[in-house]
Design an enzyme around this catalytic site. Sequence first.
Site, PDB file in Angstrom:
ATOM      1  N   HIS A 157      34.339 119.835 112.804  1.00 28.95           N
ATOM      2  CA  HIS A 157      33.154 119.807 113.635  1.00 28.95           C
ATOM      3  C   HIS A 157      32.108 118.879 113.871  1.00 28.95           C
ATOM      4  O   HIS A 157      31.174 118.809 113.884  1.00 28.95           O
ATOM      5  CB  HIS A 157      32.247 121.104 113.255  1.00 28.95           C
ATOM      6  CG  HIS A 157      33.070 122.492 112.921  1.00 28.95           C
ATOM      7  ND1 HIS A 157      33.556 123.211 114.021  1.00 28.95           N
ATOM      8  CD2 HIS A 157      33.690 122.956 111.894  1.00 28.95           C
ATOM      9  CE1 HIS A 157      34.397 123.994 113.501  1.00 28.95           C
ATOM     10  NE2 HIS A 157      34.373 124.031 112.141  1.00 28.95           N
ATOM     11  N   SER A 279      26.602  92.873 126.883  1.00 32.83           N
ATOM     12  CA  SER A 279      25.882  93.665 127.774  1.00 32.83           C
ATOM     13  C   SER A 279      25.320  92.478 128.801  1.00 32.83           C
ATOM     14  O   SER A 279      24.764  91.425 128.164  1.00 32.83           O
ATOM     15  CB  SER A 279      24.908  94.356 127.404  1.00 32.83           C
ATOM     16  OG  SER A 279      23.740  94.488 127.906  1.00 32.83           O
ATOM     17  N   LYS A 285      23.752  93.779 122.192  1.00 34.68           N
ATOM     18  CA  LYS A 285      25.093  94.815 122.393  1.00 34.68           C
ATOM     19  C   LYS A 285      26.390  94.175 122.062  1.00 34.68           C
ATOM     20  O   LYS A 285      26.712  92.896 122.373  1.00 34.68           O
ATOM     21  CB  LYS A 285      25.122  95.177 123.743  1.00 34.68           C
ATOM     22  CG  LYS A 285      24.084  96.354 124.098  1.00 34.68           C
ATOM     23  CD  LYS A 285      24.036  97.406 123.254  1.00 34.68           C
ATOM     24  CE  LYS A 285      24.866  98.577 123.467  1.00 34.68           C
ATOM     25  NZ  LYS A 285      25.056  99.244 124.809  1.00 34.68           N
ATOM     26  N   ASN A 287      30.073  95.958 122.610  1.00 31.17           N
ATOM     27  CA  ASN A 287      30.451  97.301 123.167  1.00 31.17           C
ATOM     28  C   ASN A 287      32.228  97.327 122.988  1.00 31.17           C
ATOM     29  O   ASN A 287      32.732  96.452 123.336  1.00 31.17           O
ATOM     30  CB  ASN A 287      30.126  97.260 124.516  1.00 31.17           C
ATOM     31  CG  ASN A 287      28.705  97.540 124.752  1.00 31.17           C
ATOM     32  OD1 ASN A 287      28.160  98.009 123.977  1.00 31.17           O
ATOM     33  ND2 ASN A 287      28.478  97.139 125.943  1.00 31.17           N
ATOM     34  N   GLU A 292      36.936 102.653 125.144  1.00 28.54           N
ATOM     35  CA  GLU A 292      36.324 103.293 126.363  1.00 28.54           C
ATOM     36  C   GLU A 292      37.369 103.458 127.350  1.00 28.54           C
ATOM     37  O   GLU A 292      37.302 104.493 128.091  1.00 28.54           O
ATOM     38  CB  GLU A 292      35.077 102.936 126.921  1.00 28.54           C
ATOM     39  CG  GLU A 292      33.827 103.120 125.632  1.00 28.54           C
ATOM     40  CD  GLU A 292      32.790 102.349 126.077  1.00 28.54           C
ATOM     41  OE1 GLU A 292      32.174 102.292 127.093  1.00 28.54           O
ATOM     42  OE2 GLU A 292      32.413 101.343 124.879  1.00 28.54           O
ATOM     43  N   GLN A 324      59.987 110.677 147.403  1.00 29.68           N
ATOM     44  CA  GLN A 324      59.829 109.141 147.235  1.00 29.68           C
ATOM     45  C   GLN A 324      58.243 108.724 146.449  1.00 29.68           C
ATOM     46  O   GLN A 324      58.130 107.729 145.771  1.00 29.68           O
ATOM     47  CB  GLN A 324      59.630 108.645 148.651  1.00 29.68           C
ATOM     48  CG  GLN A 324      59.242 107.159 148.657  1.00 29.68           C
ATOM     49  CD  GLN A 324      59.509 106.518 150.042  1.00 29.68           C
ATOM     50  OE1 GLN A 324      60.598 106.462 150.530  1.00 29.68           O
ATOM     51  NE2 GLN A 324      58.524 106.073 150.800  1.00 29.68           N
TER      52      GLN A 324
HETATM   53  N1  ARG Z   1      62.973 105.226 149.343  1.00 26.61           N
HETATM   54  C1  ARG Z   1      63.617 106.694 149.239  1.00 26.61           C
HETATM   55  C2  ARG Z   1      63.254 107.239 147.898  1.00 26.61           C
HETATM   56  O1  ARG Z   1      62.529 106.563 146.972  1.00 26.61           O
HETATM   57  C3  ARG Z   1      65.201 106.327 148.870  1.00 26.61           C
HETATM   58  C4  ARG Z   1      65.910 107.552 149.210  1.00 26.61           C
HETATM   59  C5  ARG Z   1      65.909 107.598 150.741  1.00 26.61           C
HETATM   60  N2  ARG Z   1      66.771 108.667 151.208  1.00 26.61           N
HETATM   61  C6  ARG Z   1      66.611 109.417 152.273  1.00 26.61           C
HETATM   62  N3  ARG Z   1      67.377 110.341 152.749  1.00 26.61           N
HETATM   63  N4  ARG Z   1      65.572 109.013 153.165  1.00 26.61           N
HETATM   64  O2  ARG Z   1      63.149 108.459 147.704  1.00 26.61           O
END
Ligand code: ARG
Length: 466
Positions: A157, A279, A285, A287, A292, A324
């Site tokens: 604590h 600072s 100071k 820091n 952080e 993606q």
């Molecule tokens: N740039 C795409 C990704 O990172 C690659 C795969 C793309 N595939 C597709 N069917 N458009 O997922």
Amino acid sequence: MAEQLWKGRFSKAVDSRVNDFNSSIRFDQRMIAQDMRGSGVHAAMLAKQGIISEKDCEDILSGLASIADDLASGALEIDPNAEDVHTFVEQTLTARIGDAGKRLHTGRSRNDQVALDIRLTLRDYSHTLQAYIVELIKVICRKAAENTTAVMPGYTHLQRAQPITFGHALMAYASMLLRDLQRFEDATARMDAQCPLGSGALAGTTYPLDRQFTAEKLGFAAPCANSLDGVSDRDFCIELANAISICMMHLSRLSEEIILWCSWEFKFIELDDAFTTGSSIMPQKKNPDVTELIRGKTGRVYGDLNTLLVMMKGIPLAYNKDMQEDKEAIFDAVDTLELCLKTVTPMLDTMKTLPANMRRAAAKGFINATDCADYLTKKGMPFRDAYKLTGCMVSDCIAKDKTLEELTLDEFKGYSALFENDIYDAIDLIKCCEGRTSYGGPSEASVNNQIRLAMDQLAAWEANNA
Ligand code: ARG
């Protein structure tokens, strides 16, 4: 602008805004080495299976090698207008070797290609992160070994509780990081278990691929069992982000501790000037910005993990473009942890410990009260009674602004006839700490054992990763 791979089906070029929106080359170009490695193995497999000729395969392999050389020398730059890294490599290859380049993608899709590339890339990153964690644990063990007799208050604590040593406290962090190391190894083992290449777009292919061959050549235990899962599994990203998040949590706790320890209120340590900042207005100071920032960046990494979890949760089989988004999140998590580990390790290495201040803090706060109660218990008083009596003694001492060890023997005897001259030894802070010889406790022998165990685990890691 680079030409779209799928131009034939369309009567118009893609709107430039969609093109920018869709493009991933900005962040997937860092997988280019892994992409080309996968392509080389795929081409070798196609030739072995008689799907492309040996000559085409040779042209592909030498074309890929020339691309790698030119990227390394700077003679070739990645086209920022390419849709993604896979497109860039295939188009560059075809520009160099002609039709053979156009045969590379036989029996393959970007969907299994990208699933492979991320795995290969994260496998490397995981290894790099593990090596940094090992370095940090070594520094912690060394600092702990130097501080096995530096008595300080242990807290619960954030109230002074019982005596420990600075070495004991540091080894708690080593224990956390050793678990992190195992978590990374575990996540990587699953990442390496199954190779997605050969899953095709989603439903495999009619070509007689040898998936065992590609899996083995790329360092996987086996091909993935189901092609739909193969192209749409991102568990390994989430598992790595989870390992990274937990490791960041540990660094954040350590950072918080360091922030407290180097404050004037504690002054248990002093950070090296090179790892602190000043600072702009307050001349006095110094820091602990590094710590952080680590605490702050931990939130950012949790955000990356959350991004991946939420991104995946509504995705039907199989590949969807949402996926993606995996790369920016997991790469950010990897980069952030790497940056933190790179900085925190030399910061700890150069920090000075101030054992006299730790000892002074230990003297205040009645952290030997449990030992006083234990003393009475060992002399026959039931623990609950001893606990109560010691509580009264502490309360009286607070009123008189005294510590327990400042009471005279007569004063002790006034509380209980069981007290004898050996009470002073029993509540001596150094002896209290040394007496805590239980396994895992703060005694010098116990902390040395903890350091030995840690070094054994690191030696095993190094042997496995030589
Ligand atoms: N740039 C795409 C990704 O990172 C690659 C795969 C793309 N595939 C597709 N069917 N458009 O997922």
